[in-house]
Scaffold this motif. Structure first.
Motif, PDB file in Angstrom:
ATOM      1  N   LEU A 124      -4.308  -8.220  -5.432  1.00 36.50           N
ATOM      2  CA  LEU A 124      -5.027  -9.409  -4.988  1.00 36.50           C
ATOM      3  C   LEU A 124      -5.054 -10.545  -6.012  1.00 36.50           C
ATOM      4  O   LEU A 124      -4.889 -11.712  -5.633  1.00 36.50           O
ATOM      5  N   LEU A 138     -12.187 -10.114   0.349  1.00 33.70           N
ATOM      6  CA  LEU A 138     -10.749 -10.305   0.191  1.00 33.70           C
ATOM      7  C   LEU A 138     -10.371 -11.754  -0.020  1.00 33.70           C
ATOM      8  O   LEU A 138      -9.192 -12.105   0.061  1.00 33.70           O
ATOM      9  N   VAL A 176      -7.070   0.800  -0.713  1.00 32.15           N
ATOM     10  CA  VAL A 176      -7.884   0.459  -1.871  1.00 32.15           C
ATOM     11  C   VAL A 176      -6.993   0.241  -3.096  1.00 32.15           C
ATOM     12  O   VAL A 176      -7.211  -0.682  -3.889  1.00 32.15           O
ATOM     13  N   VAL A 219      -3.527 -12.841   1.663  1.00 32.12           N
ATOM     14  CA  VAL A 219      -3.411 -11.445   2.076  1.00 32.12           C
ATOM     15  C   VAL A 219      -3.661 -11.383   3.572  1.00 32.12           C
ATOM     16  O   VAL A 219      -4.537 -12.078   4.102  1.00 32.12           O
ATOM     17  N   ASN A 231       3.191  -1.444  -8.046  1.00 32.65           N
ATOM     18  CA  ASN A 231       1.921  -1.699  -8.725  1.00 32.65           C
ATOM     19  C   ASN A 231       2.144  -1.430 -10.211  1.00 32.65           C
ATOM     20  O   ASN A 231       1.687  -0.437 -10.786  1.00 32.65           O
ATOM     21  N   LYS A 244      -5.481  -3.176  -3.621  1.00 30.23           N
ATOM     22  CA  LYS A 244      -6.321  -4.280  -4.097  1.00 30.23           C
ATOM     23  C   LYS A 244      -5.878  -4.775  -5.468  1.00 30.23           C
ATOM     24  O   LYS A 244      -6.196  -5.897  -5.864  1.00 30.23           O
ATOM     25  N   ASN A 302     -11.625 -12.721  -7.474  1.00 33.09           N
ATOM     26  CA  ASN A 302     -10.661 -11.630  -7.518  1.00 33.09           C
ATOM     27  C   ASN A 302      -9.222 -12.129  -7.626  1.00 33.09           C
ATOM     28  O   ASN A 302      -8.283 -11.409  -7.312  1.00 33.09           O
ATOM     29  N   ARG A 303      -9.038 -13.375  -8.073  1.00 31.96           N
ATOM     30  CA  ARG A 303      -7.703 -13.878  -8.363  1.00 31.96           C
ATOM     31  C   ARG A 303      -7.782 -14.889  -9.497  1.00 31.96           C
ATOM     32  O   ARG A 303      -8.833 -15.448  -9.797  1.00 31.96           O
ATOM     33  N   MET A 320     -10.088  -1.383   3.161  1.00 34.56           N
ATOM     34  CA  MET A 320      -9.732  -1.858   1.824  1.00 34.56           C
ATOM     35  C   MET A 320     -10.961  -2.262   1.019  1.00 34.56           C
ATOM     36  O   MET A 320     -11.004  -2.104  -0.202  1.00 34.56           O
ATOM     37  N   THR A 321     -11.977  -2.786   1.703  1.00 35.52           N
ATOM     38  CA  THR A 321     -13.142  -3.342   1.020  1.00 35.52           C
ATOM     39  C   THR A 321     -14.387  -2.482   1.121  1.00 35.52           C
ATOM     40  O   THR A 321     -15.313  -2.648   0.323  1.00 35.52           O
ATOM     41  N   ASP A 377       0.811  -1.215   0.000  1.00 38.58           N
ATOM     42  CA  ASP A 377       0.000   0.000   0.000  1.00 38.58           C
ATOM     43  C   ASP A 377       0.846   1.267   0.000  1.00 38.58           C
ATOM     44  O   ASP A 377       0.325   2.352  -0.277  1.00 38.58           O
TER      45      ASP A 377
END
Length: 332
Positions: free
Chosen positions: A189, A218, A183, A195, A152, A186, A254-255, A205-206, A146
């Motif tokens: 992820l 998550l 955020v 995580v 990223n 994410k 989400n993965r 985060m969510t 983060d």
């Protein structure tokens, strides 16, 4: 008790020097002095601190990757990591930058407010991470994604995917309590296996209202796959029939998920069950938020009637499954 030594492990991300005083009930006013029981200085941060703990638990070798300053705090951090057996040769030293540091007055109840300088951690880029160390590791720990904004990056995320495809386990921890930064994290992820946020980080985060909702949002233990059959093809041979099912697998999770992690079985209307295997385009991964055509096939008896049956898609390690009806019987 015998155990298996884990390694190599690569710790990537945030490296901090922490100064801790305990217990601290209040900050003195003016020039007053308050006596405390203990003052310590440690290697910390969600990459450096984790690396030290991993060595204490028996992992070998453990390497660190990130950036520190060319100051005395950086010298101290390298000395502490070396004393614990952590290989810190992968840390870049930034001329003119301060090594990240925190002062933590620890409350009697364990609360940890802090005064923090992010320093060289904000300068970490993919160029500071040795691809060979990531690809050759049994585990990669991402500490503080983060706040290491430049990681990223499509190239770095692709490197993580290559490592995971080779069997490397990737974990991610977080550093801040700032919603905007959490955020943004994410984005990692789909590229990690585990995580490890605290509750306030998970909620920020969510945007979830409670721990259960955050855990669902998550979930990176597996994607949510939905499948439907496009067609069934039967090819008659001398002694058997080759049944081929062309299906679409859509990943709403989400993965990324690996097709080989799933099992496929053709259930005929008479109760017979025939194992199927993914082949050709069926291998590889189904990307998060995307879909792909998967072809599975298997041999059935020449008189088997599989029209009107169903294909069962199950995740091998937990038994969850999805039944997909088969309504077409087309010979080719």
């Amino acid at each position: 008790m015998p155990h298996t030594r884990v390694g190599p492990v690569a710790a990537v991300g945030v490296h901090i020097v922490d100064v801790l005083a305990r217990p601290v009930e209040h900050i003195p006013e003016g020039q007053d002095t308050v006596l405390v029981e203990q003052i310590r200085i440690t290697a910390a941060g969600s990459a450096a601190g984790t690396a030290v703990d991993l060595v204490k638990l028996g992992a070998r070798p453990v390497t660190c990757h990130g950036a520190i300053g060319d100051d005395e705090l950086g010298d101290f951090l390298l000395a502490v990591l070396d004393r614990h057996g952590v290989d810190a040769s992968g840390l870049a030293r930034r001329a003119g930058e301060q090594t990240a540091a925190s002062i933590l007055p620890i409350r009697p109840d364990g609360g940890r407010p802090s005064f923090h300088v992010p320093g060289a951690n904000l300068t970490v880029t993919p160029a500071d991470v040795d691809p060979g160390a990531v690809l050759g590791a049994r585990a990669v720990h991402l500490g503080g994604m983060d706040v290491t904004f430049a990681l990223n990056d499509p190239g770095f995320l692709g490197l993580l995917d290559r490592a995971r495809a080779g069997g490397t386990v990737v974990t991610m921890d977080l550093l801040s309590e700032m919603p905007d930064l959490l955020v943004a994290a994410k984005a990692f992820l789909p590229h990690v296996d585990y995580v490890l946020p605290n509750l306030s980080q998970a909620l920020a985060m969510t945007g979830a209202a409670d721990a259960e909702g955050a855990a669902r949002a998550l979930d990176v233990t597996g994607g949510t796959l939905h499948a439907y059959v496009e067609r069934l093809e039967l090819l008659d041979g001398a002694n058997d029939r080759l049944a081929t099912v062309v299906m679409r697998m859509n990943n709403a999770g989400n993965r990324n998920v690996a097709v080989p992690d799933y099992r496929f079985a053709l259930f005929a209307p008479d109760g017979s069950i025939y194992a199927m295997e993914a082949n050709g385009p069926g291998g590889g991964q189904v990307q998060a938020g995307s879909g792909r055509t998967v072809i599975v096939s298997g041999f059935v008896p020449p008189d088997a009637d599989v029209a009107g049956g169903r294909l069962v898609v199950s995740l091998a390690d937990d038994g969850s499954n999805e039944d997909v009806p088969i309504a077409e019987d087309r010979k080719s």
